[in-house]
Scaffold this active site. Sequence first.
Site, PDB file in Angstrom:
ATOM      1  N   PRO A   6     -16.723  20.266  25.901  1.00 25.97           N
ATOM      2  CG  PRO A   6     -18.627  20.306  27.231  1.00 25.97           C
ATOM      3  CD  PRO A   6     -18.115  19.889  25.897  1.00 25.97           C
ATOM      4  CD  GLU A   7     -10.522  20.561  26.273  1.00 24.33           C
ATOM      5  OE1 GLU A   7      -9.449  20.566  26.901  1.00 24.33           O
ATOM      6  OE2 GLU A   7     -10.609  20.925  25.093  1.00 24.33           O
ATOM      7  CE  LYS A  62     -12.209  15.723  27.841  1.00 19.43           C
ATOM      8  NZ  LYS A  62     -12.051  15.307  26.429  1.00 19.43           N
ATOM      9  NE  ARG A 114     -26.950  17.667  17.353  1.00 20.80           N
ATOM     10  CZ  ARG A 114     -26.919  18.723  18.161  1.00 20.80           C
ATOM     11  NH1 ARG A 114     -26.116  18.722  19.215  1.00 20.80           N
ATOM     12  NH2 ARG A 114     -27.669  19.764  17.948  1.00 20.80           N
ATOM     13  NE  ARG A 263      -7.591  13.310  19.742  1.00 24.47           N
ATOM     14  CZ  ARG A 263      -8.684  13.574  20.442  1.00 24.47           C
ATOM     15  NH1 ARG A 263      -9.121  14.806  20.557  1.00 24.47           N
ATOM     16  NH2 ARG A 263      -9.344  12.618  21.051  1.00 24.47           N
TER      17      ARG A 263
END
Length: 273
Positions: A6-7, A62, A114, A263
């Site tokens: 999530p951003e 974030k 996690r 990335r």
Amino acid sequence: MFYFMPELPEMENYRVLLTDKVIGKQIEQVIVNRKKSINVSIEQFQKKVVGYKITKIKRRAKHLLFILDSGLTLVLHLMLGGVLFFRKEMDKPNRSTQIEFVFGEERLFFIGLRLGYLHLLEQKDLAEKLISLGPEPLESSFTVQVLTKLLKSRRSILKSLLVNQSFISGIGNCYSDEICFETGILPMRKGNELSLEEIEKLHFSMQQVLTQATIYGGYMDMPLYVNDILTGGYDDRCKVYDRGNEPCLRCGESIIQDKISSRKVFYCSHCQL
Ligand SMILES: [Zn+2]
């Protein structure tokens, strides 16, 4: 199942929706199924959280910050794969939960933690934890001049800069690609080589993309609660992210999916320069 990080828009969406659900309600019970997700012993954690209320939810980069009426703050970072659910216990999703907060009949479930965590911190430790974060792109103090200065100080490529949390806060893999597309520049361009006109465009696109994505509920499409039709509404609106080989919505050429310093990156080599 795909795992997403999530951003800013996703966390801002959670902040707004959860504010409506949990503010002022007493946390009656706390269940910790994964000790590694917290920073103190389970007993300590329960002692300092149970019986207290969340007075405010803030967001920084974030992270979500749950401010308790005791003055302590719970800092949440979902990292890769973390999600939140706010439901009645019987509506609990069929996945293992790492932490649960009980508010009467309803619960806030922390799932997929996690790498993610929920840390209990005092004010001074909180400030220390957040000190290295770069500016918030949607704050009014983040001007074109600020961005220009930042870009001129680094030699890295745009993709690496945009996702670097000490450079700018809250942007990750998805929105860095969307912002570059919107700006019409390639993610492998060097930050310090952009013209002033390009920097102005980049600044504008950043506000545009992040604001729109927040309004439409971000791109993570798992509803926060039953009948939540907002969360994930931006998923279908992403123009390049996760659209490898699909036609570019601006020029029709195929979107390229590539890797830059390990990335994933998506862009159109035809209309991004
Ligand atoms: Zn194109």
